[in-house]
Design an enzyme around this catalytic site. Structure first.
Site, PDB file in Angstrom:
ATOM      1  CB  ALA A 308      60.750  68.723  75.734  1.00  0.00           C
ATOM      2  CG  ASP A 354      52.165  58.281  24.694  1.00  0.00           C
ATOM      3  OD1 ASP A 354      53.156  57.594  24.487  1.00  0.00           O
ATOM      4  OD2 ASP A 354      51.112  57.867  25.218  1.00  0.00           O
ATOM      5  CG  ASN A 732      64.146  69.528  69.480  1.00  0.00           C
ATOM      6  OD1 ASN A 732      63.206  70.092  70.020  1.00  0.00           O
ATOM      7  ND2 ASN A 732      64.040  68.360  68.898  1.00  0.00           N
TER       8      ASN A 732
HETATM    9  P1  ATP Z   1      51.400  58.934  19.435  1.00  0.00           P
HETATM   10  O1  ATP Z   1      52.700  59.079  20.073  1.00  0.00           O
HETATM   11  O2  ATP Z   1      51.195  59.870  18.302  1.00  0.00           O
HETATM   12  O3  ATP Z   1      50.283  58.906  20.399  1.00  0.00           O
HETATM   13  P2  ATP Z   1      51.141  56.200  19.261  1.00  0.00           P
HETATM   14  O4  ATP Z   1      52.404  55.695  19.780  1.00  0.00           O
HETATM   15  O5  ATP Z   1      49.938  56.166  20.099  1.00  0.00           O
HETATM   16  O6  ATP Z   1      51.401  57.598  18.672  1.00  0.00           O
HETATM   17  P3  ATP Z   1      49.755  54.414  17.590  1.00  0.00           P
HETATM   18  O7  ATP Z   1      48.402  54.894  17.972  1.00  0.00           O
HETATM   19  O8  ATP Z   1      50.263  53.143  18.078  1.00  0.00           O
HETATM   20  O9  ATP Z   1      50.837  55.502  17.893  1.00  0.00           O
HETATM   21  O10 ATP Z   1      49.796  54.465  16.026  1.00  0.00           O
HETATM   22  C1  ATP Z   1      50.925  54.071  15.297  1.00  0.00           C
HETATM   23  C2  ATP Z   1      50.627  54.259  13.837  1.00  0.00           C
HETATM   24  O11 ATP Z   1      49.528  53.421  13.486  1.00  0.00           O
HETATM   25  C3  ATP Z   1      50.171  55.668  13.481  1.00  0.00           C
HETATM   26  O12 ATP Z   1      51.260  56.462  13.097  1.00  0.00           O
HETATM   27  C4  ATP Z   1      49.226  55.461  12.342  1.00  0.00           C
HETATM   28  O13 ATP Z   1      49.918  55.443  11.124  1.00  0.00           O
HETATM   29  C5  ATP Z   1      48.664  54.090  12.590  1.00  0.00           C
HETATM   30  N1  ATP Z   1      47.332  54.165  13.217  1.00  0.00           N
HETATM   31  C6  ATP Z   1      46.991  54.869  14.306  1.00  0.00           C
HETATM   32  N2  ATP Z   1      45.693  54.690  14.593  1.00  0.00           N
HETATM   33  C7  ATP Z   1      45.203  53.843  13.675  1.00  0.00           C
HETATM   34  C8  ATP Z   1      43.918  53.235  13.431  1.00  0.00           C
HETATM   35  N3  ATP Z   1      42.882  53.474  14.207  1.00  0.00           N
HETATM   36  N4  ATP Z   1      43.797  52.414  12.384  1.00  0.00           N
HETATM   37  C9  ATP Z   1      44.845  52.147  11.613  1.00  0.00           C
HETATM   38  N5  ATP Z   1      46.055  52.668  11.765  1.00  0.00           N
HETATM   39  C10 ATP Z   1      46.252  53.513  12.788  1.00  0.00           C
END
Ligand code: ATP
Length: 949
Positions: A308, A354, A732
């Site tokens: 038990a 993020d 218990n």
């Molecule tokens: P978040 O926190 O906003 O999601 P993240 O950490 O994902 O940002 P990234 O996507 O790495 O950021 O982008 C960093 C930087 O690169 C951006 O601030 C922007 O200036 C540039 N960036 C983002 N996307 C592109 C792209 N497709 N082509 C060129 N530059 C970009």
């Protein structure tokens, strides 16, 4: 269609036949691959794809065969407790068989023990079966899609729809969904760990290779592997079971289910309690036999008591309550892949989040454009290309270059728009990167026809975006076919550093210090409004194969583009809840500090005037000690312009400080941080397959609010486990104390028989414990600090409460028992098992425990709050389980057949009234204790001022 072979076929055929049958897929030049697989660079026609799908079947691997039901059931009886109980039952049966004369009570006990084993096995089986089903259905919720060209149109579709001949587009972070031959590759590399065990990145190209093992062909990618950098276009040549992965893992067994630390803790505790039960049984036997009790009867009794007290149902109850937590989290869009996450969530102290998509809606809209020293407004919201640019002409070249340097596609509203939960306003959607999508919309608003522009300057090369260099570039030819130009876009700081000139109203000027300062000031001004800013530039290059260094240096800046990404409305409340719960929120973003700060202020992550802002560059300059110092500062913290490597470093540094860290990530190179964190959280809607694989939790809606909801549920799972531990162990005590009291008082019989104890276990233990495991979170669950990771489940508080509640119950049943015995005036030594007073007294003890357990279950529902605050009736399952227990007790007391089995007597209404009064007393005592606790030990307000807990 040419007869085409893969080495898979070859290994199954004689070599000569293979040679005669046709060439190997990896040996063909890219142009011939299409013809060989009977497809074209525009992809398959939709009708052809359907026909092939019918012929080849879905692109799925055969499911691993499930264990047969009877095997699963049999496994339940191999558990340690089940074995102990089975042995006990067998011994009891044996004693019954050897007894002269035979005592039917012994037989009943043996059957009752067997009943407990069967009941527990059934619960364990049902739990395992439903957990498996849940895991399968949750798995199906994680989207697994791929990008395909069909009829020349790029589209996203479920990976199971792929057929040989499909042309797929692969980008960093994608899981490869079928075996494919590359026809184009831009700095692509893959991780073949799933196939070869080798986890290093291996480069891929579209060029033909010599015949050899397919897995070594650098121009092929395989199902089950991941693209970790670059981008590529490829033609599918094998799907489903015909893939290399399918051949190797055809009957891949399900991953072994690992036990979480909590499950291990409970299992070890249950083992210890079982040990204690055995010891108690032995002591009872040792004390009662010398006192003149019959040897065999005492042995049987001691065995019954041991049985038990063994908490055999505990592990199953724990698993059920964890499974309930997982299901509840899924309902709140947080998909838990490993049970481990459920308990870790409850002690999370830091969330590194993020920005884009998690705190914001990831619905980018370009609102300002700056070119040639002038700023222009762009009207309209969302992805619908409806709006105006204040001066189209002066931003035309900037938006043309930025628009052509990208891979996203803008999709008009589908006829069944309701099916797309992530579509933007007006139903327009972006396929691919939302930042790039916003550029396409802005270009359309400026009157640009990008398809025509692309035709005039076709793309001949690409250096894909990566979040370390924060740039992307494409190489385009001019109509004359002799001149080439690189178009580059990216983070302004990074791009500006690579520019030597600036386009000033159509003419190239050198980028002087003053002009540079003007660009920086404009960037800061846009960023401080919370806009994500991108710059675009271009330069002539030598040819289509120019290097990344050539394409991305000596550039002419065209201007800046600022885009708005509104915060998610639900995030502010979730941020407040986390602050209250003592959880520190750190924003980790690749964006500009001013953009980050503006967004952080809008959602409530930053409230101080001067938060600590650490950029990637500063992080690089800090050694580990200095970084620890920064993280220890009690301020609000923003990490900006950081790369995934920085994220990983920060997670590790927080863990060094003893924090329990949850981190979000979406990109392929977020995988190390996601794996390393205590809780890696990937994005279900926008994240990459690689991130989803690395994480232990996937947010189906990408929202930060879902993390907060999961933390709340994670905390409540832990609380619920404690609730049923207290519930189970306190009764218990109520069973054991009267037995010890009677033994030491010299009463010749037991105040409760082993069969009665087992009936309590069956009727009043398992079901209420399961119902307690399903309690909804308490209202104040997010007003307390996170649980320390070092805290034991069975802490001093839990032990204290168990003794308190169990003590009151024990006192109650002892009083009713001895009161009955003494009131009869019969001396102890005259009592026999058939004495009516004795039968009434033991019925009172059993009913006393059952009734008090009903009130006990209500009492343990809250830790500190009054149970009346959450509503006595708010857990209907618990009430139903309690009523079942009382109903069973009434049957045992009143049904003649059960009276014979249990040696019980019918109780009078007054008896029930006395027992109920004891139950109410228990609830009142516990309410008083909680009131005292609230008054004298208020919960310390945990809301972190700034970053501090
Ligand atoms: P978040 O926190 O906003 O999601 P993240 O950490 O994902 O940002 P990234 O996507 O790495 O950021 O982008 C960093 C930087 O690169 C951006 O601030 C922007 O200036 C540039 N960036 C983002 N996307 C592109 C792209 N497709 N082509 C060129 N530059 C970009």
């Amino acid at each position: 269609m040419t007869q085409l072979l893969t080495p898979g076929d070859r290994s199954r055929r004689p070599a000569a036949a293979a040679e005669a049958a046709g060439p190997l897929v990896q040996t063909l030049p890219p142009g011939e691959v299409f013809a060989a697989l009977d497809t074209s660079p525009r992809g398959l026609a939709a009708t052809d794809a359907v026909a092939r799908r019918d012929r080849c079947g879905p692109n799925e691997l055969p499911r691993a065969r499930r264990r047969r039901v009877w095997r699963q059931l049999a496994a339940q009886f191999r558990d340690l407790f089940a074995i102990v109980l089975l042995v006990a039952s067998a011994i009891t049966f044996l004693i019954y068989a050897l007894q002269q004369p035979r005592d039917v009570g012994t037989f009943r006990l043996a059957v009752a023990i067997l009943g407990v084993v069967v009941l527990n096995a059934s619960i364990g089986f049902a739990q395992e079966y439903s957990a498996e089903r849940t895991a399968q259905s949750l798995q199906a919720m994680v989207p697994h899609t791929c990008r395909v060209l069909r009829d020349g149109e790029r589209q996203e579709m479920p990976a199971r729809e792929l057929v040989p001949g499909d042309v797929v587009v692969l980008e960093a972070g994608d899981a490869v969904s079928a075996d494919c031959r590359l026809v184009e590759a831009h700095e692509a590399s893959v991780n073949n760990a799933a196939l070869t065990g080798e986890s290093d990145a291996v480069g891929r190209s579209g060029d033909p290779v010599a015949a050899g093992p397919l897995l070594e062909a650098r121009n092929c990618v395989f199902m089950g592997t991941d693209v970790i950098a670059g981008s590529a276009k490829a033609v599918v040549f094998a799907t489903g079971a015909a893939t290399e992965f399918g051949r190797i893992f055809r009957l891949a067994a399900a991953a072994p289910r690992q036990k979480t630390p909590l499950q291990l803790q409970v299992a070890s505790m249950a083992r210890r309690v079982a040990g204690a039960a055995l010891a108690i049984g032995a002591v009872l036997f040792a004390v009662r036999v010398p006192a003149g009790q019959p040897f065999v009867a005492t042995f049987v009794f001691a065995l019954g008591v041991m049985v038990a007290l063994v908490p055999e149902g505990l592990p199953a109850t724990l698993s059920v309550s964890l499974a309930i937590g997982v299901r509840r989290m899924a309902r709140r869009h947080a998909l838990v892949k490993k049970l481990l996450a459920v308990e870790a969530l409850g002690s999370t102290t830091v969330v590194c989040t993020d920005k884009t998509g998690t705190l914001t809606q990831a619905e980018m809209t370009v609102t300002r454009v700056w070119a040639g020293g002038e700023s222009h407004a762009v009207s309209g919201v969302g992805y619908a290309p409806v709006g105006e640019v204040s001066d189209r002409l002066s931003v035309r070249e900037l938006l043309r270059v930025a628009g052509l340097c990208g891979n996203a596609r803008l999709l008009p509203p589908p006829s069944d728009a309701g099916r797309y939960p992530h579509s933007g306003r007006g139903g327009w959607r972006v396929l691919g990167d939302t930042t790039e999508g916003a550029l396409l919309v802005a270009a359309a608003k400026a009157g640009l026809d990008l398809a025509a522009e692309e035709a005039a300057a076709p793309r001949v090369g690409e250096h894909p975006f990566d979040s370390v260099r924060k740039l992307m570039s494409t190489v385009h030819g001019a109509p004359d076919g002799d001149t080439y130009c690189a178009y580059v876009k990216g983070a302004p700081q990074e791009l500006l550093a690579r520019c030597t000139g600036i386009d000033w109203k159509g003419e190239r000027r050198p980028l002087t210090e003053e002009l540079r300062a003007e660009v920086v000031a404009t960037n800061d001004e846009l960023a401080s409004r919370g806009l994500r800013v991108l710059a675009a530039a271009r330069r002539p290059v030598t040819g289509p194969g120019c290097t990344q260094d050539e394409a991305e240096s000596g550039l002419t800046l065209l201007g800046l583009i600022g885009m708005l990404d509104p915060p998610r409305p639900e995030v502010s409340d979730a941020v407040d809840a986390c602050r209250n719960a003592g959880i520190r929120i750190v924003m980790v973003t690749g964006d500009h500090p001013l953009t980050a700060e503006a967004v952080a202020r809008r959602v409530g992550i930053v409230r101080q005037t001067a938060p600590t802002v650490v950029t990637g560059t500063r992080l690089d300059a800090l050694d580990d000690n200095a970084l620890d110092g920064v993280l220890a500062e009690p301020t609000e913290l923003l990490l900006c312009r950081v790369s995934p490597e920085h994220k990983m470093r920060v997670v590790t540094a927080f863990q060094r400080r003893g924090e329990v860290v949850a981190v979000t990530g979406d990109g392929a190179n977020d995988a190390p941080a996601l794996k390393h964190a205590d809780i890696g959280v990937a994005m279900g809607a926008s994240g990459t397959d690689v991130a989803r694989e690395a994480a232990v939790m996937v947010l189906l809606d990408d929202s930060f609010a879902s993390i907060a909801a999961a933390v709340r549920l994670g905390r409540s799972v832990y609380q619920n486990i404690r609730k049923f531990l207290i519930y189970l162990f306190s009764h218990n005590i109520a069973e054991l104390v009267p037995i010890l009291a009677a033994t030491f008082a010299g009463f010749p019989l037991v105040p409760i028989t082993a069969v009665q104890i087992l009936a309590i276990d069956l009727g009043s233990d398992v079901l209420p414990a399961l119902a307690l495991g399903a309690e909804p979170p308490e209202p104040d669950v997010m007003d307390r600090p996170p649980r320390s990771r070092r805290e034991r489940l069975f802490s001093a508080t839990v032990l204290g409460r168990t003794l308190f509640l169990g003590g009151i119950q024990a006192l109650g049943v002892c009083v009713v028992f001895f009161w009955h015995i003494h009131a009869s005036g019969i001396p102890y030594s005259h009592f026999t098992e058939d004495n009516a007073v004795y039968r009434e007294a033991i019925t009172m003890v059993q009913a006393g425990i059952v009734v008090s357990q009903f009130f006990n279950a209500l009492a343990v529902r809250t830790d500190r709050q009054s149970v009346f605050r959450i509503g006595l009736l708010s857990n209907p399952w618990l009430l139903a389980a309690g009523c079942f227990g009382i109903g069973l007790m009434a049957a045992i007391s009143y049904l003649p057949v059960l009276q014979t089995v249990f040696h019980t007597a019918p109780l009078a209404a007054a008896d029930w009234a006395v027992l109920t009064a004891f139950g109410v007393l228990l609830l009142a005592a516990e309410e008083t204790r909680k009131w005292w606790l609230r008054r004298h030990r208020p919960v310390r307000p945990v809301g972190r001022k700034g970053g501090e807990r």
